[in-house]
Design an enzyme around this catalytic site. Structure first.
Site, short mmCIF file in Angstrom:
data_model
loop_
_atom_site.label_atom_id
_atom_site.label_comp_id
_atom_site.label_asym_id
_atom_site.label_seq_id
_atom_site.Cartn_x
_atom_site.Cartn_y
_atom_site.Cartn_z
N ASP A 1 0.68 -1.09 -0.12
CA ASP A 1 0.02 0.17 0.00
C ASP A 1 0.71 1.08 0.10
O ASP A 1 0.49 2.29 -0.50
CB ASP A 1 -1.07 0.08 1.17
CG ASP A 1 -1.98 -0.92 0.94
OD1 ASP A 1 -2.12 -2.00 0.79
OD2 ASP A 1 -3.29 -0.39 0.44
N ASN B 1 1.54 -2.84 4.28
CA ASN B 1 0.49 -3.87 3.51
C ASN B 1 -0.57 -4.31 4.37
O ASN B 1 -0.56 -4.12 5.60
CB ASN B 1 1.09 -4.90 2.65
CG ASN B 1 0.30 -5.74 1.64
OD1 ASN B 1 -0.35 -5.12 1.00
ND2 ASN B 1 0.38 -7.05 1.96
#
Ligand code: MRU
Length: 343
Positions: A234, A244
């Protein structure tokens, strides 16, 4: 361009990921509120897709205001930017895409064709993401050997991107190249991106997979059943620390303990070069009720308190390498990320 996100009749049509794998429901987004809600409530999710949807949302927002008021002011632009930016704070692609859109807007503020320019930029961001996914998948597929058993967490597939996928893109490409492989998918509580979305995708590509509860990772690794881990991201800081899906850190620790390679697959648009390390990445905290319910059903007493962090940070020492569209990034990360990604 993609079946799960496309423009039609002056609307953005997206596949509602909350309904998968049982129902393929398309929803149309037009107003700024529609876009913000779709991202917040996770009808669309996955860092790259959040970025793309917010870019289209920005274009629709500007169009709406210009049509309604007949002119556009700097505070209007800021309001639209902020509404989208606040939807989900961890995914860097959201800010990366919105910054590009805002820049284009500021450059052509007085231009009558501003909305068309913005739609065209949103489309380029979308197309670029698909191209980059395919390039990184090609690089990543070269790391997969015949007979590999791969563990993936959450969903970093076509559904989480403009198309094709990052971590699942690598697996998909390896399958297209007829490599023999098997995938273990963690179910990824509480939204079940693994059990619902990654499984739906791998089933479509004909990849052999099994879903495992999140707490199986240690045992699988200890039994030698996992040869590689591939996950998406992310937000990645300059030193390689990676945000993440919650649970990624635990998987990385375990992989490290068993000397199993741990790969992060993501496009350069996920690297936040303003961050020295992962310590200042904002971790989204979602409503605890999402932990103790499944769809409309409670799984325990709704009076119990629950906590839900949507992401965690995996320190860069636990990561073997990054698979990106610019190539494979090896250690030392600080230096190589700067060289390959540095904006
Ligand atoms: O909460 P989500 O479903 O948006 O989280 C998604 C992930 O954590 C993915 O691994 C990440 O965004 C990469 S998607 C290519």
């Amino acid at each position: 361009m993609s079946n799960h996100i496309f423009l039609q009749d002056e609307r953005l049509v997206v596949l509602d990921q909350r309904e998968l794998p049982f129902r393929e429901v398309l929803i149309s987004l037009k107003s700024l509120e529609d876009f913000v809600k779709a991202i917040k409530k996770m009808a669309v999710r996955g860092a790259p897709l959040i970025g793309i949807v917010s870019a289209y949302g920005f274009a629709f927002g500007i169009k709406e205001i210009t049509e309604r008021k007949g002119r556009l002011t700097a505070p209007d632009v800021e309001r639209i930017y902020m509404k989208l930016a606040k939807s989900r704070p961890t995914a860097f692609n959201l800010f990366w895409a919105l910054d590009r859109m805002r820049k284009e807007c500021e450059k052509h503020m007085e231009d009558k064709s501003l909305p068309e320019r913005l739609f065209s930029l949103a489309r380029s961001i979308h197309e670029e993401d698909i191209r980059n996914n395919m390039t990184l998948a090609e690089f990543g597929s070269n790391l997969i050997e015949d007979g590999d058993t791969i563990l993936t967490h959450c969903n970093a597939g076509e559904l989480a991107t403009g198309g094709y996928g990052t971590a699942l893109g690598v697996i998909r490409r390896a399958k297209e190249k007829n490599k023999e492989l098997k995938v273990f998918i963690t179910e990824t509580r509480p939204f079940f991106q693994g059990a619902r979305l990654s499984a739906y995708e791998l089933h479509k590509y004909g990849v052999d997979f099994e879903i495992v509860p999140d707490n199986h990772v240690g045992l699988l690794m200890e039994r030698g059943l996992i040869k590689k881990v591939i996950v998406g991201a992310d937000r990645v800081a300059r030193n390689g620390d990676t945000a993440n899906k919650i649970g990624t850190y635990m998987i990385a620790l375990c992989a490290n303990n068993h000397s199993i390679p741990f790969f992060v697959a993501c496009c350069s648009s996920t690297f936040d070069m303003s961050l020295k390390d992962g310590s200042s990445i904002e971790i989204e905290e979602r409503d605890g009720r999402e932990v103790i319910s499944m769809g409309k059903k409670w799984i325990t007493s709704k009076s119990y308190k629950a906590r839900y962090y949507a992401f965690d940070i995996t320190p860069s020492q636990l990561i073997s390498s990054f698979i990106t569209e610019k190539g494979i990034i090896e250690k030392p990360f600080e230096e190589n990320i700067e060289r390959l990604i540095g904006r």
